[in-house]
Design an enzyme around this catalytic site. Structure first.
Site, short mmCIF file in Angstrom:
data_model
loop_
_atom_site.label_atom_id
_atom_site.label_comp_id
_atom_site.label_asym_id
_atom_site.label_seq_id
_atom_site.Cartn_x
_atom_site.Cartn_y
_atom_site.Cartn_z
N LYS A 66 14.84 115.11 63.78
CA LYS A 66 13.42 115.24 64.35
C LYS A 66 12.93 114.20 65.52
O LYS A 66 12.22 114.61 66.35
CB LYS A 66 12.38 114.95 63.11
CG LYS A 66 12.48 116.23 62.11
CD LYS A 66 11.42 116.01 61.12
CE LYS A 66 11.51 117.23 59.83
NZ LYS A 66 10.61 117.17 58.85
N ASP B 167 4.56 119.62 60.67
CA ASP B 167 4.58 118.66 59.28
C ASP B 167 3.44 118.13 58.94
O ASP B 167 2.85 118.45 57.72
CB ASP B 167 5.61 117.70 59.25
CG ASP B 167 7.19 118.12 59.31
OD1 ASP B 167 7.30 119.29 58.50
OD2 ASP B 167 7.88 117.54 59.85
N GLY C 297 6.31 119.67 47.28
CA GLY C 297 6.89 119.43 48.67
C GLY C 297 7.28 121.00 49.23
O GLY C 297 7.28 121.13 50.65
#
Ligand code: ATR
Length: 278
Positions: free
Chosen positions: A67, A118, A247
């Site tokens: 990322k 995210d 999650g």
């Protein structure tokens, strides 16, 4: 065919291909677009991504451990990805002067754009606004950075706890939160676990500064960890009447936002959730 992918190492366990493929089919784009998992090592990443557009890729999700690297090689980046220091979504767009050969191979010039869904994905996964009541983020890694930035940006007062206290202090100072050494769960309307605790089935209450009976109705507890069963943290929170978010729900929401960036269509979140959990 417009190709999409999730890039990670390892990536075989990812739910994204099932979820995104179901979404593309639901949108009637199944013949035009595809989504696959591609395992890319850290060494190969910086060479792999710039070559994707020429291979028919319109975009990619990026997961562990790429990322940060994804943000670094982007030509343009959203405010969220810059503030967080990481990107989970890349789009390959014809550059402004698109059509002009960028290389001797005669490929069109392509710009790499980085986004971070995210952050907004976490907010979308919450049952309400995080503004009221204060939020506690556990952890200080990449997932914590996205959570702290998103919650602070939405107007929440954010406290950060981390096993290594200096890291909590660093991200708190940088992202407009405060570090806390011994949080009392009852002080927070929202608790978000971004640490790896629970991933291997260990008892979260041996590692996190919370007691299993500390939760209460009205509280929202999010655990980025997910697996076949609810995590130990969420099971305890649910037993005390708290609202729990796992999650996988955050994964679904970030995936929906990524799909909307690439296709400019409203994502079928219900279909994506069913495929991710299936
Ligand atoms: P990510 O980018 O996925 O958030 P990371 O950068 O490796 O991953 O961060 C992992 C987080 O889990 C860190 O906050 C780490 O705490 P430290 O900064 O003290 O290492 C936390 N973590 C991992 N194992 C832990 C454990 N057994 N107890 C408490 N925290 C733990």
């Amino acid at each position: 065919m417009k190709r999409l992918a999730v890039l990670g190492f390892p990536v075989g366990h990812s739910r994204s291909p099932a979820m995104q493929t179901a979404a593309l089919a639901e949108l009637g784009l199944g013949e035009e677009w595809s989504y696959e998992a591609v395992e890319v090592t850290s060494e190969a990443f910086a060479g792999f991504v710039p070559a994707m557009a020429a291979r028919g890729f319109a975009g990619a999700n990026v997961t562990v451990p790429h990322k940060r690297a994804a943000l670094e090689l982007a030509d343009e980046a959203s405010e969220a990805s810059r503030a967080i220091g990481a990107a989970n979504t890349l789009s390959f767009e014809l550059a402004e002067d698109g059509g002009v050969p960028a290389s001797e191979a005669g490929e069109a010039a392509v710009a790499i754009r980085a986004d971070n869904t995210d952050a907004a994905g976490l907010i979308a996964a919450l049952p309400g606004s995080p503004k009221e009541g204060g939020a506690l983020v556990l952890g200080a890694g990449g997932a914590a950075r996205a959570a702290v930035w998103a919650l602070a940006r939405d107007g929440a007062e954010v406290a950060v706890w981390n096993r290594t206290a200096e890291r909590a202090e660093e991200i708190a100072a940088e992202l407009g939160a405060s570090a806390v050494a011994a949080p009392a769960a009852a002080d927070y309307a929202l608790i978000v676990n971004t640490t790896a605790v629970g991933l291997r089935g260990e008892d979260p209450f041996e590692h996190l500064p919370l007691a299993p009976e500390a939760f209460e109705p009205g509280q929202v507890v999010v655990d980025m960890v997910y697996g076949e069963k609810p995590s130990g943290l969420l099971a305890a929170a649910a037993r005390r009447g708290a609202t729990v978010v796992d999650g996988l729900e955050v994964l679904v929401q970030q995936g929906a936002l990524s799909l909307e960036i690439w296709t400019r269509r409203k994502a079928p979140v219900g279909t994506m959730r069913a495929a991710a959990r299936g």
